[in-house]
Design a protein around this motif. Structure first.
Motif, mmCIF file in Angstrom:
data_model
loop_
_atom_site.group_PDB
_atom_site.id
_atom_site.type_symbol
_atom_site.label_atom_id
_atom_site.label_comp_id
_atom_site.label_asym_id
_atom_site.label_seq_id
_atom_site.Cartn_x
_atom_site.Cartn_y
_atom_site.Cartn_z
ATOM 1 N N LEU A 192 0.817 -1.227 0.000
ATOM 2 C CA LEU A 192 0.000 0.000 0.000
ATOM 3 C C LEU A 192 0.843 1.267 0.000
ATOM 4 O O LEU A 192 0.387 2.313 -0.436
ATOM 5 C CB LEU A 192 -0.933 0.015 1.213
ATOM 6 N N GLY A 193 2.076 1.179 0.507
ATOM 7 C CA GLY A 193 2.905 2.377 0.592
ATOM 8 C C GLY A 193 2.509 3.229 1.784
ATOM 9 O O GLY A 193 1.913 2.746 2.754
ATOM 10 N N ALA A 194 2.822 4.517 1.716
ATOM 11 C CA ALA A 194 2.551 5.424 2.829
ATOM 12 C C ALA A 194 2.126 6.785 2.308
ATOM 13 O O ALA A 194 2.675 7.287 1.324
ATOM 14 C CB ALA A 194 3.797 5.570 3.709
ATOM 15 N N SER A 195 1.167 7.392 2.970
ATOM 16 C CA SER A 195 0.715 8.742 2.615
ATOM 17 C C SER A 195 1.660 9.770 3.209
ATOM 18 O O SER A 195 2.119 9.627 4.347
ATOM 19 C CB SER A 195 -0.705 8.982 3.131
ATOM 20 N N VAL A 196 1.952 10.799 2.449
ATOM 21 C CA VAL A 196 2.801 11.885 2.923
ATOM 22 C C VAL A 196 1.927 12.871 3.688
ATOM 23 O O VAL A 196 0.972 13.424 3.132
ATOM 24 C CB VAL A 196 3.493 12.600 1.752
ATOM 25 N N PRO A 197 2.195 13.099 4.974
ATOM 26 C CA PRO A 197 1.358 14.020 5.749
ATOM 27 C C PRO A 197 1.529 15.452 5.271
ATOM 28 O O PRO A 197 2.578 15.812 4.721
ATOM 29 C CB PRO A 197 1.863 13.840 7.180
ATOM 30 N N PRO A 198 0.507 16.309 5.458
ATOM 31 C CA PRO A 198 0.640 17.707 5.053
ATOM 32 C C PRO A 198 1.692 18.419 5.892
ATOM 33 O O PRO A 198 1.858 18.123 7.081
ATOM 34 C CB PRO A 198 -0.762 18.281 5.306
ATOM 35 N N SER A 199 2.405 19.332 5.267
ATOM 36 C CA SER A 199 3.433 20.091 5.979
ATOM 37 C C SER A 199 2.811 21.288 6.675
ATOM 38 O O SER A 199 1.642 21.628 6.461
ATOM 39 C CB SER A 199 4.505 20.565 4.997
ATOM 40 N N THR A 200 3.609 21.943 7.501
ATOM 41 C CA THR A 200 3.138 23.157 8.173
ATOM 42 C C THR A 200 2.766 24.229 7.157
ATOM 43 O O THR A 200 1.784 24.955 7.333
ATOM 44 C CB THR A 200 4.229 23.689 9.117
ATOM 45 N N LEU A 201 3.538 24.311 6.074
ATOM 46 C CA LEU A 201 3.245 25.300 5.034
ATOM 47 C C LEU A 201 1.940 24.949 4.310
ATOM 48 O O LEU A 201 1.137 25.843 4.000
ATOM 49 C CB LEU A 201 4.396 25.376 4.037
ATOM 50 N N ASP A 202 1.712 23.671 4.055
ATOM 51 C CA ASP A 202 0.449 23.248 3.445
ATOM 52 C C ASP A 202 -0.731 23.669 4.319
ATOM 53 O O ASP A 202 -1.752 24.166 3.821
ATOM 54 C CB ASP A 202 0.417 21.725 3.256
ATOM 55 N N GLU A 203 -0.605 23.468 5.622
ATOM 56 C CA GLU A 203 -1.689 23.820 6.535
ATOM 57 C C GLU A 203 -1.926 25.329 6.548
ATOM 58 O O GLU A 203 -3.069 25.793 6.633
ATOM 59 C CB GLU A 203 -1.363 23.314 7.942
ATOM 60 N N TYR A 204 -0.846 26.099 6.442
ATOM 61 C CA TYR A 204 -0.990 27.560 6.394
ATOM 62 C C TYR A 204 -1.720 27.983 5.124
ATOM 63 O O TYR A 204 -2.630 28.812 5.165
ATOM 64 C CB TYR A 204 0.381 28.222 6.458
ATOM 65 N N PHE A 205 -1.347 27.411 4.007
ATOM 66 C CA PHE A 205 -2.004 27.754 2.743
ATOM 67 C C PHE A 205 -3.472 27.328 2.747
ATOM 68 O O PHE A 205 -4.324 27.995 2.166
ATOM 69 C CB PHE A 205 -1.278 27.095 1.570
ATOM 70 N N MET A 206 -3.771 26.198 3.407
ATOM 71 C CA MET A 206 -5.160 25.762 3.484
ATOM 72 C C MET A 206 -6.006 26.737 4.304
ATOM 73 O O MET A 206 -7.176 26.965 4.014
ATOM 74 C CB MET A 206 -5.240 24.356 4.086
ATOM 75 N N LYS A 207 -5.396 27.328 5.339
ATOM 76 C CA LYS A 207 -6.121 28.309 6.153
ATOM 77 C C LYS A 207 -6.359 29.599 5.381
ATOM 78 O O LYS A 207 -7.428 30.203 5.474
ATOM 79 C CB LYS A 207 -5.323 28.598 7.425
ATOM 80 N N THR A 208 -5.351 30.025 4.633
ATOM 81 C CA THR A 208 -5.491 31.283 3.893
ATOM 82 C C THR A 208 -6.342 31.127 2.645
ATOM 83 O O THR A 208 -6.964 32.075 2.176
ATOM 84 C CB THR A 208 -4.100 31.824 3.498
ATOM 85 N N ASN A 209 -6.364 29.907 2.104
ATOM 86 C CA ASN A 209 -7.164 29.651 0.898
ATOM 87 C C ASN A 209 -7.740 28.238 0.987
ATOM 88 O O ASN A 209 -7.173 27.288 0.451
ATOM 89 C CB ASN A 209 -6.299 29.796 -0.362
ATOM 90 N N PRO A 210 -8.874 28.072 1.695
ATOM 91 C CA PRO A 210 -9.449 26.738 1.918
ATOM 92 C C PRO A 210 -9.744 25.976 0.628
ATOM 93 O O PRO A 210 -9.820 24.750 0.644
ATOM 94 C CB PRO A 210 -10.746 27.037 2.678
ATOM 95 N N GLN A 211 -9.915 26.682 -0.469
ATOM 96 C CA GLN A 211 -10.209 26.000 -1.729
ATOM 97 C C GLN A 211 -8.964 25.385 -2.366
ATOM 98 O O GLN A 211 -9.067 24.541 -3.250
ATOM 99 C CB GLN A 211 -10.848 26.976 -2.720
ATOM 100 N N ASN A 212 -7.799 25.816 -1.890
ATOM 101 C CA ASN A 212 -6.542 25.334 -2.460
ATOM 102 C C ASN A 212 -6.010 24.162 -1.624
ATOM 103 O O ASN A 212 -4.965 24.251 -0.989
ATOM 104 C CB ASN A 212 -5.522 26.478 -2.504
ATOM 105 N N LEU A 213 -6.753 23.055 -1.606
ATOM 106 C CA LEU A 213 -6.357 21.907 -0.814
ATOM 107 C C LEU A 213 -5.286 21.106 -1.552
ATOM 108 O O LEU A 213 -5.460 20.772 -2.726
ATOM 109 C CB LEU A 213 -7.569 21.012 -0.541
ATOM 110 N N PRO A 214 -4.169 20.794 -0.882
ATOM 111 C CA PRO A 214 -3.131 19.998 -1.548
ATOM 112 C C PRO A 214 -3.601 18.560 -1.756
ATOM 113 O O PRO A 214 -4.344 18.004 -0.948
ATOM 114 C CB PRO A 214 -1.958 20.056 -0.557
ATOM 115 N N SER A 215 -3.191 17.971 -2.846
ATOM 116 C CA SER A 215 -3.563 16.584 -3.119
ATOM 117 C C SER A 215 -2.773 15.653 -2.195
ATOM 118 O O SER A 215 -1.639 15.940 -1.818
ATOM 119 C CB SER A 215 -3.271 16.237 -4.581
#
Length: 363
Positions: A192-215
């Motif tokens: 199955l492999g492993a999922s890469v967790p979101p980074s702190t920067l990803d979480e910041y961008f999600m807060k500033t732009n909720p529509q820009n969710l990282p894949s």
């Protein structure tokens, strides 16, 4: 790495929260921009010191009043790297969530020759993926809470992520422990492999732009590494089968066994060895505890049975009837087996170049 100019602020460039009003250079990585201080980068990295010493054209355009430098690195890696340069890199306790920062800082501290950060990351990886059996036992103990629940993914990241990092950056010392950790999973989980967790920067961008969710990104091992994993897993399991047959099923009591002169010589000890064997087979590899193919843990369980008093004879709780000399003899045998397993991991997982997958002999 390019020193570049632009006539206007790019529409797709996002200003990160790593933005100093008195900064004098803008670092751009992907869609993220960081306004920092040249001196801080020059002080720690000869690469940046050389880059910033290059003469700039007089007509260079600016971003927020500063020259900008584009780095061909992951925005998240740059964020963690800059955070480490400014705030240091500290770890309070083993935590899987630290891995994204460790990996990002290690990649860039290696690339930009920031040795003190690189060494700090390597030291932390050595704690989580040790090269000694004592270090491994400390790691496993830290992953077990006060109620006896084993939760390794809370304290250490998924081994697939670690294997990928170690292979990319040539860190062979942590690979045997990482492959052994992975090999304890069942084959379907390994695939199955492993999922890469979101980074702190990803979480910041999600807060500033909720529509820009990282894949969500999933890392799978390449075919060669999967073969290495399964081959090592087979060798570890074969060793356990060999131990059961040679050290339990056909075990000879200790020379000074207390029951040697009984009418039925050493019967209590023989029965105890048989009982340990049945329990090892019932939970072989730690399946009953959610720890597949974990020979080191299974051998520890076998030793712990020697001192347990919670077994039942049908009427009351009791311990094994094995005599003390036989207990000491078997404990020494199991401890020696754990040391043999640990010493053989580099060979079994194909890091010594002399392993024959068809070899049925053991140390």
């Amino acid at each position: 790495m390019d020193v570049a100019t632009t006539k206007s602020w790019p529409s797709n460039l996002i200003r990160s929260d790593f933005w100093f009003l008195d900064g004098n250079i803008v670092i751009v990585a992907g869609q993220a921009a960081f306004k920092v201080h040249r001196g801080q980068l020059e002080r720690h990295s000869e690469v940046f010191n050389s880059l910033f010493s290059l003469p700039q054209p007089q007509d260079t355009d600016l971003l927020d009043g500063c020259v900008y430098v584009e780095l061909h690195d992951s925005p998240s890696d740059v964020f963690y790297f800059l955070s480490a340069l400014y705030d240091g890199l500290y770890f309070k306790a083993p935590c899987a969530n630290d891995f994204m920062a460790i990996a990002g800082v290690l990649r860039l501290s290696t690339k930009y020759f920031v040795e003190h950060l690189r060494q700090r990351c390597l030291n932390r990886l050595d704690l989580d993926w040790p090269s000694t059996l004592a270090g491994w036992d400390r790691r496993e103990q830290a992953a077990t809470d006060s109620l006896g629940r084993y939760m390794p993914r809370d304290s250490c990241p998924h081994p697939v992520l670690v294997i990928q990092l170690a292979c990319d950056l040539d860190i062979p010392s942590i690979l045997p422990a990482a492959f052994y950790d992975l090999a304890r999973y069942g084959p379907s989980k390994i695939m199955l492999g492993a999922s890469v967790p979101p980074s702190t920067l990803d979480e910041y961008f999600m807060k500033t732009n909720p529509q820009n969710l990282p894949s969500v990104k999933t890392v799978h091992l390449p075919r060669a590494q999967l073969q290495r994993t399964f081959r090592g897993r087979e060798r570890v399991q074969r060793y356990m089968a060999h131990f059961i047959a040679s050290s339990l099923q056909s075990r000879i009591p200790a020379p000074d066994c207390v029951h040697n002169r009984d009418p039925d010589p050493s019967r209590p000890c023989h029965e105890s060895f048989y009982f340990i064997m049945l329990n090892v087979l019932r939970s072989v590899g730690g399946i009953a505890c959610g720890r597949d193919a974990d020979t080191l843990y299974t051998l520890t369980q076998a030793m712990e049975m020697l001192s347990r008093t919670d077994f039942s004879d049908g009427q009351r709780q009791c311990g094994l009837r094995m005599c003390q000399p036989c207990k000491m003899d078997f404990a020494a045998c199991a401890m020696k087996a754990r040391e043999e397993v640990w010493a053989a991991l580099p060979k079994w997982f194909g890091f010594t170049g002399d392993d024959d997958p068809n070899d049925e002999t053991f140390p």
